[in-house]
Design an enzyme around this catalytic site. Structure first.
Site, mmCIF file in Angstrom:
data_model
loop_
_atom_site.group_PDB
_atom_site.id
_atom_site.type_symbol
_atom_site.label_atom_id
_atom_site.label_comp_id
_atom_site.label_asym_id
_atom_site.label_seq_id
_atom_site.Cartn_x
_atom_site.Cartn_y
_atom_site.Cartn_z
ATOM 1 N N LYS A 126 89.498 -17.924 -21.203
ATOM 2 C CA LYS A 126 88.062 -18.022 -21.299
ATOM 3 C C LYS A 126 87.519 -19.502 -21.335
ATOM 4 C CE LYS A 126 85.926 -15.776 -24.683
ATOM 5 N NZ LYS A 126 85.670 -14.938 -25.730
ATOM 6 N N LYS A 133 88.702 -21.609 -24.055
ATOM 7 C CA LYS A 133 88.217 -21.697 -25.519
ATOM 8 C C LYS A 133 89.439 -21.871 -26.130
ATOM 9 C CE LYS A 133 83.786 -19.765 -26.661
ATOM 10 N NZ LYS A 133 83.093 -18.886 -27.668
#
Ligand code: C2G
Length: 130
Positions: free
Chosen positions: A44, A46
């Site tokens: 993602k 992140k």
């Protein structure tokens, strides 16, 4: 029993997350949180401050949360809906429209307004002070 599911990283837990979880639980009787694993966070883009285990521990302490399962791929949502007998999928409206395909497997899809002025990214930025 009406079963609700939501997905997320839930790093540096804050009141925006809690508002989402409270409203999600109000839509049913049992709330599952599919928590992004550390590996999926990389996919993602992140990097969470707390590990999956720590983030899971915190979510399990929240009164609205009944179960925490791992989220390891983008593609698991349909399978999860069938496996857990999900009636409602809920997520913040930053994702509006992105998961409407779940309606095709009989799941109600709800996008809830995000809580304004709070985000993990902003918290990190302000604590760093630069
Ligand atoms: N949220 C919110 N208000 C905020 C911040 C977050 O309502 N101020 C909601 C998000 O919309 C999401 C949940 O809290 O529903 C968790 O936020 P994140 O951890 O940022 O979730 P995200 O990285 O968007 O993961 O497959 C879906 C993804 O895993 C969603």
């Amino acid at each position: 029993m009406k079963k609700v599911i939501t997905y997320g990283t839930y790093d540096l837990l804050h009141y925006g997350h809690i508002n989402l979880l409270r409203r999600a639980k109000e839509l049913g009787d049992y709330l599952i949180v599919a928590l992004s694993t550390d590996e999926f966070n990389e996919i993602k883009g992140k990097k969470s401050y707390f590990s999956y285990e720590k983030r899971k521990q915190m979510l399990e302490a929240i009164r609205y949360v009944d179960e925490v399962i791992p989220e390891s791929t983008w593609e698991q949502k349909v399978e999860d809906a069938k496996k857990y007998g999900i009636d409602v999928f809920v997520i913040g409206d930053d994702w509006a429209g992105k998961f409407d395909f779940l309606k095709d497997v009989g799941v109600e899809v709800v996008y809830l307004p995000r809580t304004p002025q709070v985000s993990t990214t902003q918290i990190k930025y302000e604590i760093k002070g630069d």
